[in-house]
Design an enzyme around this catalytic site. Structure first.
Site, PDB file in Angstrom:
ATOM      1  N   ASP A   4       0.807  -1.227   0.000  1.00 40.27           N
ATOM      2  CA  ASP A   4       0.000   0.000   0.000  1.00 40.27           C
ATOM      3  C   ASP A   4       0.845   1.285   0.000  1.00 40.27           C
ATOM      4  OD1 ASP A   4      -1.329  -2.296   0.926  1.00 40.27           O
ATOM      5  OD2 ASP A   4      -2.844  -1.121   1.989  1.00 40.27           O
ATOM      6  N   GLU A  35      -4.831   1.505  -2.418  1.00 37.87           N
ATOM      7  CA  GLU A  35      -6.039   1.870  -1.648  1.00 37.87           C
ATOM      8  C   GLU A  35      -5.844   3.087  -0.758  1.00 37.87           C
ATOM      9  OE1 GLU A  35      -7.662  -0.246   1.550  1.00 37.87           O
ATOM     10  OE2 GLU A  35      -5.792  -0.328   2.646  1.00 37.87           O
ATOM     11  N   ASN A  36      -4.578   3.426  -0.459  1.00 33.23           N
ATOM     12  CA  ASN A  36      -4.299   4.584   0.403  1.00 33.23           C
ATOM     13  C   ASN A  36      -3.550   5.686  -0.345  1.00 33.23           C
ATOM     14  OD1 ASN A  36      -3.529   1.917   2.382  1.00 33.23           O
ATOM     15  ND2 ASN A  36      -5.185   3.252   3.031  1.00 33.23           N
ATOM     16  N   ASN A  64     -10.196  -2.127   1.427  1.00 28.96           N
ATOM     17  CA  ASN A  64     -11.363  -1.543   2.090  1.00 28.96           C
ATOM     18  C   ASN A  64     -11.473  -0.030   1.936  1.00 28.96           C
ATOM     19  OD1 ASN A  64      -8.989  -1.762   3.827  1.00 28.96           O
ATOM     20  ND2 ASN A  64     -10.229  -0.798   5.403  1.00 28.96           N
ATOM     21  N   HIS A  65     -10.346   0.679   1.722  1.00 32.31           N
ATOM     22  CA  HIS A  65     -10.414   2.145   1.611  1.00 32.31           C
ATOM     23  C   HIS A  65     -10.661   2.641   0.188  1.00 32.31           C
ATOM     24  CE1 HIS A  65      -9.632   3.073   5.716  1.00 32.31           C
ATOM     25  NE2 HIS A  65      -8.487   2.433   5.729  1.00 32.31           N
ATOM     26  N   HIS A 149      -6.483  -8.822   0.795  1.00 34.77           N
ATOM     27  CA  HIS A 149      -6.481  -7.668   1.679  1.00 34.77           C
ATOM     28  C   HIS A 149      -7.247  -8.031   2.943  1.00 34.77           C
ATOM     29  CE1 HIS A 149      -5.677  -3.358   1.898  1.00 34.77           C
ATOM     30  NE2 HIS A 149      -6.826  -3.239   2.519  1.00 34.77           N
ATOM     31  N   HIS A 174      -2.992  -4.850   3.714  1.00 34.63           N
ATOM     32  CA  HIS A 174      -3.929  -4.207   4.650  1.00 34.63           C
ATOM     33  C   HIS A 174      -3.319  -3.893   6.000  1.00 34.63           C
ATOM     34  CE1 HIS A 174      -7.522  -2.818   6.690  1.00 34.63           C
ATOM     35  NE2 HIS A 174      -7.385  -3.749   7.609  1.00 34.63           N
ATOM     36  N   HIS A 176      -0.301  -3.197   6.675  1.00 35.19           N
ATOM     37  CA  HIS A 176       0.785  -2.222   6.464  1.00 35.19           C
ATOM     38  C   HIS A 176       2.080  -2.617   7.166  1.00 35.19           C
ATOM     39  CE1 HIS A 176      -1.720   1.471   4.979  1.00 35.19           C
ATOM     40  NE2 HIS A 176      -2.201   0.323   4.528  1.00 35.19           N
TER      41      HIS A 176
HETATM   42 FE   LIG Z   1      -3.879   0.010   3.320  1.00 37.36          FE
HETATM   43 FE   LIG Z   2      -6.859  -1.690   3.986  1.00 43.78          FE
END
Ligand SMILES: [Fe+2]
Ligand SMILES: [Fe+2]
Length: 272
Positions: A4, A35-36, A64-65, A149, A174, A176
């Site tokens: 990520d 996603e981030n 999810n983000h 994730h 996810h 990180h």
């Molecule tokens: Fe993330």
């Molecule tokens: Fe995530």
């Protein structure tokens, strides 16, 4: 596959380091989790999708983000190389896999799925979603790479053993935080529980330490802020090699590049 990218530092790490990484590993395909990647660390904009693609990302996975920016529909409309977890409701924009043809003419599938344990989203069963997608993907290619994730080590291991021998590789994202358990499962699938993120090392998952710590200690609302000021900076991921004839993995190697200095501006991180 690169973990990520958190905000502008994550983008700057990617755009700065992808040239040397391509020269060293000569990858047929570069997959990065975006996603981030938005400036505030939630979701991604069409502008950033374009920036990452131009910088050298072949496929952008997420999690999810991914719907964290108002322009999420435009982001998916802007590129079929951006994917979201397969097991989100079908009403969500985007899809959960992409078939990619490498410059040497090899077709590979990159899939994104999300776990359910300790995750807020009520997504469909990732195991059954993978099972039905594989029926189709196997008619297209033997080379299938999954970005799973998920929060827990157990669900990620469970998916790894569930798919062992049926896909080329599963990497986790996810949390990180990278894990040190990369290896090839008994039936030939490369596996790592989590590849970590690309962000400030002196941060909490890429966010400013005090912005997260104050909420933990006081339980009062606190806005999480992407750490853009304090280095060093780290890019993390893995390099996977595979046998094209069988679709089995040959190796999985962790990649970690630490930079004391990082230029973060429009040239290195894009405009958003
Ligand atoms: Fe993330
Ligand atoms: Fe995530």
């Amino acid at each position: 596959m690169i973990g990520d990218l958190v905000g502008r530092p994550g983008r700057a790490l990617f755009s700065t380091l992808i040239g040397p990484l391509r020269a060293k590993y000569r990858p047929d395909c570069v997959v990065v989790n975006g996603e981030n990647a938005a400036q505030n660390g939630r979701g991604i904009t069409a502008q950033t999708v374009e920036f990452l693609r131009k910088s050298g990302a072949d496929i952008i996975t997420s999690g999810n983000h991914i719907f964290g920016q108002k322009g999420y529909t435009e982001a998916f409309l802007s590129s079929d190389r951006l994917i979201r977890p397969l097991n989100f409701p079908s009403e969500c924009p985007g899809k959960g896999y992409v078939l990619f043809t490498t410059p040497s003419g090899i077709t590979i599938a990159v899939v994104n799925a999300q776990g359910r344990v300790f995750m807020h989203e009520q997504v469909a069963c990732p195991f059954k979603s993978m099972e039905s997608l594989l029926t189709f993907l196997k008619s297209q290619t033997k080379l299938v790479f999954l970005d799973f994730h998920a929060e827990t080590t157990s669900e990620k291991q469970g998916m790894g053993f569930f798919l062992d021998g049926r896909i080329t590789a599963q990497v986790g994202t996810h949390t990180h935080v990278p894990t040190a358990d990369e290896y090839i499962l008994p039936n030939g699938t490369a596996y790592i529980t989590d590849i970590g993120c690309s962000a400030s090392m002196h941060s909490m998952l890429g966010m400013n330490i005090n912005s997260v710590l104050s909420r933990m200690i006081t339980q009062l609302p606190s806005k999480f802020i992407v750490e853009e000021a304090v280095g060093p900076w780290v890019l993390r991921g893995v390099c996977i090699t595979a046998d094209v004839a069988t679709g089995k993995a040959l190796s999985i190697e962790r990649v970690e590049i630490i930079k004391a200095e990082l230029v973060i501006n429009q040239d290195t991180a894009g405009k958003e």
